[in-house]
Design an enzyme around this catalytic site. Structure first.
Site, PDB file in Angstrom:
ATOM      1  N   HIS A  91       0.813  -1.221   0.000  1.00 35.79           N
ATOM      2  CA  HIS A  91       0.000   0.000   0.000  1.00 35.79           C
ATOM      3  C   HIS A  91       0.845   1.269   0.000  1.00 35.79           C
ATOM      4  O   HIS A  91       0.303   2.367  -0.122  1.00 35.79           O
ATOM      5  CB  HIS A  91      -1.019  -0.015   1.148  1.00 35.79           C
ATOM      6  CG  HIS A  91      -0.496   0.376   2.491  1.00 35.79           C
ATOM      7  ND1 HIS A  91      -0.081  -0.546   3.416  1.00 35.79           N
ATOM      8  CD2 HIS A  91      -0.359   1.581   3.084  1.00 35.79           C
ATOM      9  CE1 HIS A  91       0.300   0.089   4.525  1.00 35.79           C
ATOM     10  NE2 HIS A  91       0.135   1.378   4.345  1.00 35.79           N
ATOM     11  N   GLN A 117       0.634   6.037  11.470  1.00 36.19           N
ATOM     12  CA  GLN A 117       0.760   6.480  10.086  1.00 36.19           C
ATOM     13  C   GLN A 117       2.195   6.927   9.778  1.00 36.19           C
ATOM     14  O   GLN A 117       2.775   7.729  10.520  1.00 36.19           O
ATOM     15  CB  GLN A 117      -0.227   7.625   9.802  1.00 36.19           C
ATOM     16  CG  GLN A 117      -1.580   7.138   9.310  1.00 36.19           C
ATOM     17  CD  GLN A 117      -2.218   6.087  10.209  1.00 36.19           C
ATOM     18  OE1 GLN A 117      -2.320   6.300  11.400  1.00 36.19           O
ATOM     19  NE2 GLN A 117      -2.630   4.970   9.640  1.00 36.19           N
ATOM     20  N   GLY A 118       2.715   6.400   8.685  1.00 37.38           N
ATOM     21  CA  GLY A 118       4.091   6.691   8.301  1.00 37.38           C
ATOM     22  C   GLY A 118       5.076   5.606   8.681  1.00 37.38           C
ATOM     23  O   GLY A 118       6.211   5.613   8.229  1.00 37.38           O
ATOM     24  N   ASP A 119       4.626   4.692   9.535  1.00 37.01           N
ATOM     25  CA  ASP A 119       5.455   3.529   9.873  1.00 37.01           C
ATOM     26  C   ASP A 119       5.234   2.389   8.893  1.00 37.01           C
ATOM     27  O   ASP A 119       6.010   1.423   8.866  1.00 37.01           O
ATOM     28  CB  ASP A 119       5.142   3.031  11.289  1.00 37.01           C
ATOM     29  CG  ASP A 119       5.580   4.018  12.354  1.00 37.01           C
ATOM     30  OD1 ASP A 119       6.649   4.635  12.191  1.00 37.01           O
ATOM     31  OD2 ASP A 119       4.842   4.174  13.341  1.00 37.01           O
ATOM     32  N   SER A 120       4.174   2.480   8.116  1.00 37.36           N
ATOM     33  CA  SER A 120       3.841   1.425   7.164  1.00 37.36           C
ATOM     34  C   SER A 120       5.040   1.027   6.322  1.00 37.36           C
ATOM     35  O   SER A 120       5.835   1.875   5.914  1.00 37.36           O
ATOM     36  CB  SER A 120       2.736   1.891   6.210  1.00 37.36           C
ATOM     37  OG  SER A 120       1.499   1.700   6.795  1.00 37.36           O
ATOM     38  N   ASP A 138       0.100  -7.482   1.664  1.00 40.60           N
ATOM     39  CA  ASP A 138       0.599  -6.107   1.728  1.00 40.60           C
ATOM     40  C   ASP A 138       2.124  -6.082   1.790  1.00 40.60           C
ATOM     41  O   ASP A 138       2.714  -5.716   2.801  1.00 40.60           O
ATOM     42  CB  ASP A 138      -0.034  -5.390   2.935  1.00 40.60           C
ATOM     43  CG  ASP A 138       0.122  -3.881   2.850  1.00 40.60           C
ATOM     44  OD1 ASP A 138       0.560  -3.385   1.797  1.00 40.60           O
ATOM     45  OD2 ASP A 138      -0.201  -3.201   3.852  1.00 40.60           O
TER      46      ASP A 138
HETATM   47  N1  ARG Z   1      -1.224   2.280   7.279  1.00 35.23           N
HETATM   48  C1  ARG Z   1      -0.331   2.918   8.191  1.00 35.23           C
HETATM   49  C2  ARG Z   1       0.798   3.589   7.498  1.00 35.23           C
HETATM   50  O1  ARG Z   1       0.443   4.091   6.627  1.00 35.23           O
HETATM   51  C3  ARG Z   1       0.152   2.065   9.293  1.00 35.23           C
HETATM   52  C4  ARG Z   1      -0.814   2.040  10.338  1.00 35.23           C
HETATM   53  C5  ARG Z   1      -0.417   1.160  11.429  1.00 35.23           C
HETATM   54  N2  ARG Z   1      -1.427   1.325  12.380  1.00 35.23           N
HETATM   55  C6  ARG Z   1      -1.436   0.732  13.561  1.00 35.23           C
HETATM   56  N3  ARG Z   1      -2.388   1.024  14.372  1.00 35.23           N
HETATM   57  N4  ARG Z   1      -0.525  -0.140  13.862  1.00 35.23           N
HETATM   58  O2  ARG Z   1       1.791   4.078   7.875  1.00 35.23           O
END
Ligand code: ARG
Length: 257
Positions: free
Chosen positions: A71, A203-206, A116
């Protein structure tokens, strides 16, 4: 469920990340701590950690291939638009190693649910240690470490310094209790403090790795940061790509890059 929203938001990039709060109106906010509930990683502690310019994390699978989340990228094909920053915990450090991408491979069949993972080929190898991936389910338990330059609370800013935190494994059954059929149990692995919240990726750790020590004491990657309902909320663990499920596919995809 929130998963689609989160993943789409991230794919829109760092600008959208900074601008958007992912917190649904009226939702309870988890207690904000510094990844959420984390502390600064030491320089060189996780030498394979990579920051990607679209606002994601990643790990050096080989010295010239970064493993990240599907993603975080838009499609498979030639791509020279991504910059990988490596070798530093401080993204503003003058000693940061910056290398451009040449090609992106998004997991075959990726449709926003499960699968993912993605590989990013770099223009040149980076002379740093790589992170090996788990190819059995043997390490899908215990306490994991997560790391990233993402937000330290829901709707919070991206970070200059790499943060790390430890999160306990959460069983598929317990995680499905939170997320129902949004959780793809064979392809995803959950972690977090189910009872209290307070520690999580955000967000941003993905795309960044979730890892632990193997039986020989070496770091091994068991997950890829993927999604969650908010960040660090009690009852809502973080959801990670289950690396062991895709190890064979990742290996063969990398061999073809
Ligand atoms: N989709 C997120 C990213 O974009 C990661 C989210 C992780 N969320 C969590 N609650 N662990 O960076």
């Amino acid at each position: 469920m929130a998963r689609r929203l989160l993943q789409r938001t991230l794919a829109a990039g760092a600008v959208a990340l900074a601008a958007l709060s992912l917190q649904p109106a009226g939702a309870a906010q988890a207690a904000p701590q510094p990844v959420v509930g984390g502390v600064r990683a030491a320089q060189g502690e996780f030498p394979w950690m990579v920051r990607l310019s679209m606002g994601c994390g990643g790990a050096l699978y080989t010295q010239q291939i970064v493993l990240t989340a599907a993603h975080c990228v838009s499609r498979t094909g030639a791509n020279t638009s991504i910059t990988a920053t490596a070798g530093v915990v401080d993204l503003n450090s003058p000693s940061a190693i910056k290398v451009r991408s040449t090609y992106v491979l998004q997991a075959p069949g990726y449709d926003g649910n499960g699968k993912d993972w993605a590989l990013i080929k770099l223009a040149r190898p980076i002379n740093l240690p790589t992170l090996k991936i788990a190819d059995t389910t043997a390490y899908n338990n215990g306490t994991f470490t997560v790391a990233g330059w993402g937000a330290t609370r829901e709707g919070g800013a991206q970070q200059r310094y790499l943060l790390k935190a430890d999160v306990p494994f959460v069983s598929d059954a317990a995680c499905a209790g939170a997320y129902g059929s949004s959780l793809i149990q064979g392809e995803e692995i959950c972690a977090g403090r189910l009872d209290t919240g307070g520690v999580d990726t955000c967000q941003g750790d993905s795309g960044g790795p979730m890892f632990r020590r193997d039986n020989a004491g070496a770091w091994i990657q068991v997950g890829i940061t993927s999604w969650g309902e908010g960040c660090a909320r009690a009852g809502y663990p973080g959801v990670y790509t289950e690396v062991s499920t895709f190890a064979t596919a990742i290996r063969s995809a990398a061999a073809g890059l």
